[in-house]
Structures are given as structure tokens and as C-alpha cells.
Design an enzyme around this catalytic site. Sequence first.
Site, short mmCIF file in Angstrom:
data_model
loop_
_atom_site.label_atom_id
_atom_site.label_comp_id
_atom_site.label_asym_id
_atom_site.label_seq_id
_atom_site.Cartn_x
_atom_site.Cartn_y
_atom_site.Cartn_z
N HIS A 84 1.06 -1.36 -0.27
CA HIS A 84 0.02 -0.60 0.03
C HIS A 84 0.57 1.25 -0.09
CE1 HIS A 84 -3.83 -1.80 0.52
NE2 HIS A 84 -3.67 -2.85 1.18
N CYS A 136 0.38 2.31 -4.42
CA CYS A 136 -0.32 4.29 -4.87
C CYS A 136 0.41 5.01 -4.69
CB CYS A 136 -1.64 4.17 -4.23
SG CYS A 136 -3.23 2.82 -4.39
#
Length: 269
Positions: A84, A136
Site C-alpha cells: 500500500h 498508490c
Amino acid sequence: MATGLALHIGLNSVDPARYEGWDGTLVACENDARDMARLAGTAGFESTVLLTPDGTVDNVTAALGDAAARLGSGDILLLTYSGHGGQVDATGSDDEPDALDETLVLYDRQFLDDEVQQAFRAFADDVRIFALFDCCHSGSSIEVPGGGAAAEGTPRHLPEPQQRQLADRDRGFFEELRRTLAKDPPTDGAGPDALLVSACQDNQVALDGDVNGAFTTALLRVWDDGAFRGGYRDFHRAIQRRLPPTQSPNLYLTGTPTTDFLSQRPFTI
């Protein structure tokens, strides 16, 4: 003969006790790290692999510190991260035009892009640093949520409710961390000579997959078991062509990477 060291980090989840109950489950990040380690080994790198519970701030900083102690002028560090990505408020920071710090969401806490830079500054002059981040908000992560709609799939980003919750909880910690990091700036005002090829822009999300992340899948196909020929800019463009506009890989340079470095075939030791 030059030395190549590589650190590969892949997190399929995080410690929910450190993230207010959120475990951040993903599918393909450990596979990404293992596949990048295999690629690096074929290219002659000596690799360290940190998977899920071992992907802590202490373990990552220790591995980078060990690499900095071992590498000298002309050597190369390869850093890959799959997991992440997040963003935290950086209001008042002179080096973040969007007032956001990009983060790697490690197992025990978010790792600021400022901390990545701090780790890189420990390397000797003329060490080449090549980073690949499949997460991301990663466009300038070696240094705004809500870009365009993403393609169908699981995004590799810290969800907005948890982002707000953690921002409130950790604001004081990150403000003090930034002050600490600012006490040790580079003596000549320049950052390390490094290049990042990331999965997306800072305001975009990167997608997970069944086997590999979308970015890592494209990278491996472009690399084609070593058949790829061209420099880093060619490599970036070829990966970019395999992904949709909603996930547009970025090429980000910090410091002053030489033309010789940029024109080398990726993963060249």
C-alpha cells in the site's frame, strides 16, 4: 568490478494493531517481491527480501543502512517495494507543493518519502540508486488522493477513512519526525542521485492482481526475461504503454543522475 545490492519489500497485509484495526489485505505483493528478487538475482544482484511481518521500519532502515555501508562509488542499489501507498499532511513543508508527503505503508507504520531520502543520503557519492515502487500515490515517493477513476481491481492505497483516522492520531509524531530529519540536511543542498520508476502518479492508485500487481505484471512483460534493450527512459515508456491512463507510471529523478546511468539497460551492475 561493481557491486549490486537489492532490497525487495512485499507486504500482503499490515499489523492491524498499528493501523486502528485495518489489516490492508492484498494478494500479489509478496509475489512481486519474490519475482523482483529472481530478476535481480539473474542480473547479478545480491538480494535481501522482506515479506509482510518483516517489512517493518526498523528492518527496512537497517537493510538500507547495511547496503550504504557496503556500496561505494560505481556500485548500485536496487530498491523495490510492493504494498500500500499513502499520503499524510505536510502543511508548512517547503518541499511538498501539494502539502502532502507520500508514504510507503510498512507493516508497523507509514514510512515518509523524507525518510527514504534520509536513508539514500547515507550512500557514498556516485552510488547509483534505482527504485521500483508498485503502490498508490508513488509518483515522487523518493522524495493528492482522488485522481481519476481507477480500472476495476483492488487499489493498493490506504483507504480514506483510515487515512483520516491515522492522520489525526499520528500528526504530532510526523511533525516531530520531520523536524528531526530537517536537522540533518545534505551538506551541499543536493539529494542523492537516484531514479524511481513508480506504478502511478502521486494522485493515482495502483491495482493489485491475482498473481502480480498491474505495474509489476507490465514490468515483467517488458523485461521479457532479459530480452529488453534500451535505457531507463525507454523502460519507463514501454511499461507506461501497457497500462491505462488511470494508472500512469512515473519516472522521477532526484539529484543529478548522469546520462550514462540513465542510458544504461535497467538492472545493469
